[in-house]
Design a protein around this motif. Structure first.
Motif, PDB file in Angstrom:
ATOM      1  N   ALA A 171      30.365 -18.971  30.549  1.00  0.00           N
ATOM      2  CA  ALA A 171      31.168 -17.990  31.288  1.00  0.00           C
ATOM      3  C   ALA A 171      30.288 -16.933  31.932  1.00  0.00           C
ATOM      4  CB  ALA A 171      32.183 -17.350  30.348  1.00  0.00           C
ATOM      5  N   TYR A 172      29.363 -16.383  31.167  1.00  0.00           N
ATOM      6  CA  TYR A 172      28.479 -15.346  31.710  1.00  0.00           C
ATOM      7  C   TYR A 172      27.546 -15.909  32.774  1.00  0.00           C
ATOM      8  CZ  TYR A 172      29.833 -11.755  28.352  1.00  0.00           C
ATOM      9  OH  TYR A 172      30.536 -10.801  27.648  1.00  0.00           O
ATOM     10  N   THR A 173      26.994 -17.100  32.522  1.00  0.00           N
ATOM     11  CA  THR A 173      26.063 -17.696  33.470  1.00  0.00           C
ATOM     12  C   THR A 173      26.763 -18.092  34.762  1.00  0.00           C
ATOM     13  OG1 THR A 173      24.787 -18.540  31.601  1.00  0.00           O
ATOM     14  CG2 THR A 173      24.298 -19.466  33.752  1.00  0.00           C
ATOM     15  N   ALA A 197      27.249 -17.379  40.404  1.00  0.00           N
ATOM     16  CA  ALA A 197      28.169 -17.144  41.519  1.00  0.00           C
ATOM     17  C   ALA A 197      27.738 -15.927  42.331  1.00  0.00           C
ATOM     18  CB  ALA A 197      29.594 -16.959  40.995  1.00  0.00           C
ATOM     19  N   GLY A 198      27.318 -14.871  41.649  1.00  0.00           N
ATOM     20  CA  GLY A 198      26.825 -13.693  42.351  1.00  0.00           C
ATOM     21  C   GLY A 198      25.582 -14.003  43.168  1.00  0.00           C
ATOM     22  N   ALA A 199      24.709 -14.839  42.613  1.00  0.00           N
ATOM     23  CA  ALA A 199      23.500 -15.215  43.335  1.00  0.00           C
ATOM     24  C   ALA A 199      23.826 -16.080  44.551  1.00  0.00           C
ATOM     25  CB  ALA A 199      22.548 -15.953  42.401  1.00  0.00           C
ATOM     26  N   ILE A 200      24.835 -16.941  44.433  1.00  0.00           N
ATOM     27  CA  ILE A 200      25.244 -17.761  45.572  1.00  0.00           C
ATOM     28  C   ILE A 200      25.770 -16.865  46.701  1.00  0.00           C
ATOM     29  CG2 ILE A 200      26.966 -19.441  46.366  1.00  0.00           C
ATOM     30  CD1 ILE A 200      26.700 -20.817  43.649  1.00  0.00           C
ATOM     31  N   ARG A 201      26.551 -15.863  46.345  1.00  0.00           N
ATOM     32  CA  ARG A 201      27.076 -14.942  47.358  1.00  0.00           C
ATOM     33  C   ARG A 201      25.963 -14.150  48.030  1.00  0.00           C
ATOM     34  NH1 ARG A 201      30.620 -13.619  42.923  1.00  0.00           N
ATOM     35  NH2 ARG A 201      32.591 -14.774  43.061  1.00  0.00           N
ATOM     36  N   ALA A 202      24.839 -13.994  47.345  1.00  0.00           N
ATOM     37  CA  ALA A 202      23.730 -13.206  47.889  1.00  0.00           C
ATOM     38  C   ALA A 202      22.805 -14.006  48.805  1.00  0.00           C
ATOM     39  CB  ALA A 202      22.912 -12.611  46.739  1.00  0.00           C
ATOM     40  N   VAL A 203      23.031 -15.311  48.910  1.00  0.00           N
ATOM     41  CA  VAL A 203      22.208 -16.122  49.812  1.00  0.00           C
ATOM     42  C   VAL A 203      22.430 -15.643  51.247  1.00  0.00           C
ATOM     43  CG1 VAL A 203      21.796 -18.443  50.707  1.00  0.00           C
ATOM     44  CG2 VAL A 203      22.261 -18.119  48.278  1.00  0.00           C
ATOM     45  N   GLY A 259      24.422 -23.814  30.727  1.00  0.00           N
ATOM     46  CA  GLY A 259      23.830 -23.658  32.056  1.00  0.00           C
ATOM     47  C   GLY A 259      24.191 -24.790  32.991  1.00  0.00           C
ATOM     48  N   GLY A 260      24.201 -26.016  32.458  1.00  0.00           N
ATOM     49  CA  GLY A 260      24.590 -27.154  33.289  1.00  0.00           C
ATOM     50  C   GLY A 260      26.028 -27.068  33.762  1.00  0.00           C
ATOM     51  N   MET A 261      26.930 -26.671  32.870  1.00  0.00           N
ATOM     52  CA  MET A 261      28.327 -26.479  33.258  1.00  0.00           C
ATOM     53  C   MET A 261      28.467 -25.341  34.258  1.00  0.00           C
ATOM     54  SD  MET A 261      29.943 -26.862  29.428  1.00  0.00           S
ATOM     55  CE  MET A 261      31.488 -26.087  29.899  1.00  0.00           C
ATOM     56  N   ALA A 262      27.679 -24.273  34.060  1.00  0.00           N
ATOM     57  CA  ALA A 262      27.772 -23.104  34.938  1.00  0.00           C
ATOM     58  C   ALA A 262      27.349 -23.424  36.362  1.00  0.00           C
ATOM     59  CB  ALA A 262      26.923 -21.966  34.376  1.00  0.00           C
ATOM     60  N   LEU A 263      26.413 -24.352  36.532  1.00  0.00           N
ATOM     61  CA  LEU A 263      25.998 -24.734  37.882  1.00  0.00           C
ATOM     62  C   LEU A 263      27.183 -25.246  38.692  1.00  0.00           C
ATOM     63  CD1 LEU A 263      22.587 -26.549  37.281  1.00  0.00           C
ATOM     64  CD2 LEU A 263      22.948 -24.396  38.508  1.00  0.00           C
TER      65      LEU A 263
END
Length: 238
Positions: free
Chosen positions: A115-117, A122-128, A38-42
């Protein structure tokens, strides 16, 4: 069944001498892989939505590889394949790392959930909402402050339901650890089956323990959603 539980409950639930229980190993694999991944995914999720292809493409390639291949294959590559490479055998640090089934399992789980996170975040960032971003820029927010104060808090709240599913899936994925001789919950259940020839009882006990852990995780995420996503729920009309 009672006799089996009485004989093997320490191996399943409690520390037996210098050995940790199957549940403890399973939870350790889950927590460490989820925290590291999760930390890497951020960080990778920010690169994933970058307007620059040179920044975005390596992250896309990483997520494509680890989302496009089975976790079991990834575990076999790290546990059985990496140790055969000359560069690994010739480097003391790499040699010691990949010799351990626990290290290989943790590496595979961490990179897979990362990878999944990354794609979830990324999808959530695009939804801002774009209006929030423009308003922050109008107030003179720097890019770092924009992500820290506006984009990431909003994205993480949006990603919470999908991320909770990923954590549950990772709990299930830890069951592959036994293939690398890691004494997780399923490995203990297999040992019980080998000793007692009672597969229904041995694997049934493991299934119940997985269900209990899943229920606890789901309850925690539901509480988090009630706290951080209360503003998106429709209010009851009177």
């Amino acid at each position: 069944m009672i006799e089996i539980i009485q004989e093997y409950w320490k191996a399943l639930l409690w520390t037996d001498g210098y050995r940790f229980s199957g549940v403890a190993i399973t939870l350790w694999l889950l927590v460490v892989s989820v925290v590291l991944g999760g930390g890497m995914a951020l960080l990778l999720s920010i690169a994933r939505v970058s307007p620059y292809k040179t920044v975005r493409f390596p992250v896309w390639l990483f997520t494509y590889i680890f989302r496009g291949t089975p976790l079991y294959v990834q575990l076999l590559v790290f546990y059985s394949g990496m140790y055969t490479l000359e560069v690994v055998k010739g480097t003391e640090l790499l040699n010691a790392f990949f010799r351990s089934g626990l290290n290989c399992t943790l590496l595979a789980l961490t990179l897979n959930t990362c990878a999944y996170t990354t794609e979830v975040f990324a999808g959530a960032i695009r939804a801002v909402p774009h209006g929030e971003i423009e308003a922050a820029r109008a107030y003179g927010f720097s890019t770092f402050k924009l992500y820290r104060c506006i984009i990431m808090p909003s994205a993480l709240r949006t990603a919470l339901p999908a991320y909770s599913n990923e954590v549950i899936l990772m709990l299930h994925s830890t069951a592959l650890a036994f293939t690398a001789t890691v004494p997780d919950l399923l490995k203990v259940a297999r040992d019980i089956n080998s000793a007692t020839y009672q597969p229904f009882i041995a694997f049934g006990i493991a299934a119940v323990l997985y269900l209990i852990i899943s229920y606890a995780l789901i309850s925690l995420f539901r509480k988090a959603e009630k706290r951080w996503l209360a503003h998106v729920k429709p209010s009851s009309s009177h």
